[in-house]
Design a protein around this motif. Structure first.
Motif, short mmCIF file in Angstrom:
data_model
loop_
_atom_site.label_atom_id
_atom_site.label_comp_id
_atom_site.label_asym_id
_atom_site.label_seq_id
_atom_site.Cartn_x
_atom_site.Cartn_y
_atom_site.Cartn_z
N ALA A 198 -18.16 -3.74 10.60
CA ALA A 198 -18.08 -3.45 12.04
C ALA A 198 -19.23 -2.56 12.47
N LEU A 199 -19.53 -1.56 11.67
CA LEU A 199 -20.64 -0.66 11.97
C LEU A 199 -21.95 -1.43 12.05
N ALA A 200 -22.20 -2.27 11.07
CA ALA A 200 -23.44 -3.05 11.06
C ALA A 200 -23.53 -3.97 12.27
N PHE A 252 -26.24 -3.09 19.59
CA PHE A 252 -26.93 -2.08 20.39
C PHE A 252 -28.45 -2.19 20.28
N VAL A 253 -28.94 -2.50 19.09
CA VAL A 253 -30.38 -2.68 18.91
C VAL A 253 -30.85 -3.88 19.73
N LYS A 254 -30.08 -4.97 19.70
CA LYS A 254 -30.44 -6.16 20.49
C LYS A 254 -30.42 -5.88 21.98
N GLN A 294 -31.79 4.66 15.87
CA GLN A 294 -31.07 5.90 15.61
C GLN A 294 -29.92 6.09 16.61
N TYR A 295 -30.19 5.78 17.89
CA TYR A 295 -29.16 5.88 18.91
C TYR A 295 -28.07 4.85 18.64
N ALA A 296 -28.47 3.65 18.30
CA ALA A 296 -27.51 2.58 18.02
C ALA A 296 -26.59 2.97 16.87
N GLN A 297 -27.15 3.56 15.83
CA GLN A 297 -26.36 4.00 14.67
C GLN A 297 -25.37 5.09 15.08
#
Length: 86
Positions: free
Chosen positions: A12-14, A20-22, A28-31
């Motif tokens: 789920a995290l990945a 979010f990256v897309k 870093q923010y997406a993580q």
């Protein structure tokens, strides 16, 4: 579960980080935001589990319900004390 499979929270995290990256967010923010969402979801699940267990105890085992509720409250108080004390 197979030994080589990735645990659901990691999957789920990945997936959230990828989403979010897309959307154009820096990795870093997406993580960070994905981790926050997973953490909050886990807290919500645990709260629901405790609430359901207490409800079941009240309905099916009322004789120990008060003791169980007391344990939950003492755990909360102890946790708050430990956080305050650092």
């Amino acid at each position: 579960m197979e030994g080589n499979s990735t645990p659901v929270p990691q999957q789920a995290l990945a997936a959230l980080v990828d989403t979010f990256v897309k959307q154009g967010h820096p990795p870093q923010y997406a993580q960070a935001i994905a981790t926050s969402i997973i953490f909050q979801t886990d807290l919500d699940l645990r709260n629901a589990q405790i609430a359901r267990l207490l409800s079941w105890l009240k309905e099916e085992h009322n004789d120990i319900y008060a003791s169980a509720l007391d344990i939950v409250e003492k755990t909360c108080t102890e946790f708050e004390r430990r956080v305050k004390d650092g």
